[in-house]
Design a protein around this motif. Sequence first.
Motif, PDB file in Angstrom:
ATOM      1  N   GLY A  30       0.807  -1.213   0.000  1.00 32.10           N
ATOM      2  CA  GLY A  30       0.000   0.000   0.000  1.00 32.10           C
ATOM      3  C   GLY A  30       0.840   1.262   0.000  1.00 32.10           C
ATOM      4  N   GLY A  31       2.102   1.129   0.377  1.00 30.81           N
ATOM      5  CA  GLY A  31       2.978   2.287   0.389  1.00 30.81           C
ATOM      6  C   GLY A  31       4.328   1.940   0.982  1.00 30.81           C
ATOM      7  N   ARG A  32       5.246   2.885   0.885  1.00 28.37           N
ATOM      8  CA  ARG A  32       6.583   2.688   1.444  1.00 28.37           C
ATOM      9  C   ARG A  32       7.240   4.034   1.675  1.00 28.37           C
ATOM     10  N   ALA A  33       8.238   4.004   2.506  1.00 25.76           N
ATOM     11  CA  ALA A  33       9.006   5.213   2.806  1.00 25.76           C
ATOM     12  C   ALA A  33      10.485   4.878   2.746  1.00 25.76           C
ATOM     13  N   HIS A  34      11.266   5.812   2.247  1.00 26.19           N
ATOM     14  CA  HIS A  34      12.712   5.639   2.119  1.00 26.19           C
ATOM     15  C   HIS A  34      13.413   6.762   2.861  1.00 26.19           C
ATOM     16  N   GLY A  35      14.472   6.433   3.525  1.00 25.34           N
ATOM     17  CA  GLY A  35      15.241   7.461   4.212  1.00 25.34           C
ATOM     18  C   GLY A  35      16.452   6.857   4.887  1.00 25.34           C
ATOM     19  N   TRP A  36      17.056   7.612   5.767  1.00 24.93           N
ATOM     20  CA  TRP A  36      18.224   7.118   6.491  1.00 24.93           C
ATOM     21  C   TRP A  36      18.273   7.721   7.885  1.00 24.93           C
ATOM     22  N   PHE A  37      18.888   6.953   8.770  1.00 24.56           N
ATOM     23  CA  PHE A  37      19.067   7.379  10.151  1.00 24.56           C
ATOM     24  C   PHE A  37      20.451   7.956  10.332  1.00 24.56           C
ATOM     25  N   GLN A  38      20.529   9.035  11.073  1.00 27.57           N
ATOM     26  CA  GLN A  38      21.784   9.561  11.581  1.00 27.57           C
ATOM     27  C   GLN A  38      21.673   9.365  13.091  1.00 27.57           C
ATOM     28  N   PRO A  39      22.056   8.157  13.601  1.00 30.97           N
ATOM     29  CA  PRO A  39      21.823   7.818  15.008  1.00 30.97           C
ATOM     30  C   PRO A  39      22.282   8.921  15.954  1.00 30.97           C
ATOM     31  N   GLY A  40      21.432   9.191  16.937  1.00 32.49           N
ATOM     32  CA  GLY A  40      21.723  10.228  17.917  1.00 32.49           C
ATOM     33  C   GLY A  40      21.472  11.627  17.403  1.00 32.49           C
ATOM     34  N   SER A  41      21.003  11.743  16.155  1.00 32.41           N
ATOM     35  CA  SER A  41      20.808  13.058  15.565  1.00 32.41           C
ATOM     36  C   SER A  41      19.428  13.188  14.924  1.00 32.41           C
ATOM     37  N   ARG A  42      19.232  12.592  13.739  1.00 38.73           N
ATOM     38  CA  ARG A  42      17.987  12.775  13.000  1.00 38.73           C
ATOM     39  C   ARG A  42      17.705  11.587  12.093  1.00 38.73           C
ATOM     40  N   THR A  75      -0.162   7.876   7.683  1.00 41.40           N
ATOM     41  CA  THR A  75      -0.008   8.096   9.123  1.00 41.40           C
ATOM     42  C   THR A  75       0.616   6.885   9.788  1.00 41.40           C
ATOM     43  N   VAL A  76       0.181   5.687   9.406  1.00 42.44           N
ATOM     44  CA  VAL A  76       0.739   4.460   9.984  1.00 42.44           C
ATOM     45  C   VAL A  76       2.230   4.349   9.666  1.00 42.44           C
ATOM     46  N   VAL A  77       2.598   4.611   8.414  1.00 46.43           N
ATOM     47  CA  VAL A  77       4.006   4.544   8.020  1.00 46.43           C
ATOM     48  C   VAL A  77       4.826   5.559   8.819  1.00 46.43           C
ATOM     49  N   LEU A  78       4.330   6.783   8.935  1.00 46.60           N
ATOM     50  CA  LEU A  78       5.079   7.817   9.650  1.00 46.60           C
ATOM     51  C   LEU A  78       5.168   7.529  11.147  1.00 46.60           C
ATOM     52  N   GLU A  79       4.126   6.953  11.736  1.00 52.73           N
ATOM     53  CA  GLU A  79       4.187   6.574  13.154  1.00 52.73           C
ATOM     54  C   GLU A  79       5.302   5.549  13.373  1.00 52.73           C
ATOM     55  N   GLU A  80       5.407   4.582  12.459  1.00 52.96           N
ATOM     56  CA  GLU A  80       6.457   3.572  12.588  1.00 52.96           C
ATOM     57  C   GLU A  80       7.840   4.198  12.413  1.00 52.96           C
ATOM     58  N   LEU A  81       7.965   5.106  11.456  1.00 56.06           N
ATOM     59  CA  LEU A  81       9.247   5.791  11.270  1.00 56.06           C
ATOM     60  C   LEU A  81       9.618   6.613  12.501  1.00 56.06           C
ATOM     61  N   ARG A  82       8.638   7.295  13.078  1.00 60.45           N
ATOM     62  CA  ARG A  82       8.896   8.107  14.267  1.00 60.45           C
ATOM     63  C   ARG A  82       9.354   7.215  15.426  1.00 60.45           C
ATOM     64  N   ALA A  83       8.723   6.072  15.586  1.00 62.51           N
ATOM     65  CA  ALA A  83       9.117   5.136  16.648  1.00 62.51           C
ATOM     66  C   ALA A  83      10.536   4.623  16.416  1.00 62.51           C
ATOM     67  N   LYS A  84      10.873   4.276  15.178  1.00 56.63           N
ATOM     68  CA  LYS A  84      12.233   3.802  14.859  1.00 56.63           C
ATOM     69  C   LYS A  84      13.259   4.898  15.115  1.00 56.63           C
ATOM     70  N   ALA A  85      12.911   6.135  14.743  1.00 56.58           N
ATOM     71  CA  ALA A  85      13.838   7.250  14.966  1.00 56.58           C
ATOM     72  C   ALA A  85      14.109   7.428  16.461  1.00 56.58           C
ATOM     73  N   ARG A  86      13.072   7.334  17.272  1.00 57.39           N
ATOM     74  CA  ARG A  86      13.254   7.440  18.726  1.00 57.39           C
ATOM     75  C   ARG A  86      14.143   6.326  19.241  1.00 57.39           C
ATOM     76  N   GLN A  87      13.920   5.097  18.755  1.00 57.92           N
ATOM     77  CA  GLN A  87      14.722   3.948  19.182  1.00 57.92           C
ATOM     78  C   GLN A  87      16.202   4.149  18.857  1.00 57.92           C
ATOM     79  N   CYS A  88      16.473   4.853  17.767  1.00 59.19           N
ATOM     80  CA  CYS A  88      17.864   5.110  17.355  1.00 59.19           C
ATOM     81  C   CYS A  88      18.448   6.344  18.033  1.00 59.19           C
ATOM     82  N   GLY A  89      17.681   6.962  18.930  1.00 62.51           N
ATOM     83  CA  GLY A  89      18.182   8.127  19.652  1.00 62.51           C
ATOM     84  C   GLY A  89      18.146   9.412  18.855  1.00 62.51           C
TER      85      GLY A  89
END
Length: 98
Positions: free
Chosen positions: A11-23, A42-56
């Motif tokens: 149904g959709g996908r998101a692409h990006g990268w983590f800069q751990p401890g930053s953004r 919204t579901v995709v972005l909620e999951e991305l936001r949770a992953k970003a938090r997990q990575c600091g």
Amino acid sequence: MIQAWVKNRLGGRAHGWFQPGSRFVLAKIEITRSHRSKGYGTVVLEELRAKARQCGCSELVFQGVRADNSGAIKLYTSFGAKPVPTSGNLCDFVVPLP
């Protein structure tokens, strides 16, 4: 990449990268036309936001958003994103992560 599946179909996908401890920088989010405005973005972005938090990460950045992409802008601002003009017709939208 994060993928959103609906009844065994992508149904959709998101692409990006983590800069751990930053953004976390989101370069692209794609929701299939038939699934838009139904909550999948919204579901995709909620999951991305949770992953970003997990990575600091301290912020989530939606990169290179066109000024005429009202659907994306509405979605990003619903997450508390603020626009940061970059160049020409593009803005980044930045969401601080608590």
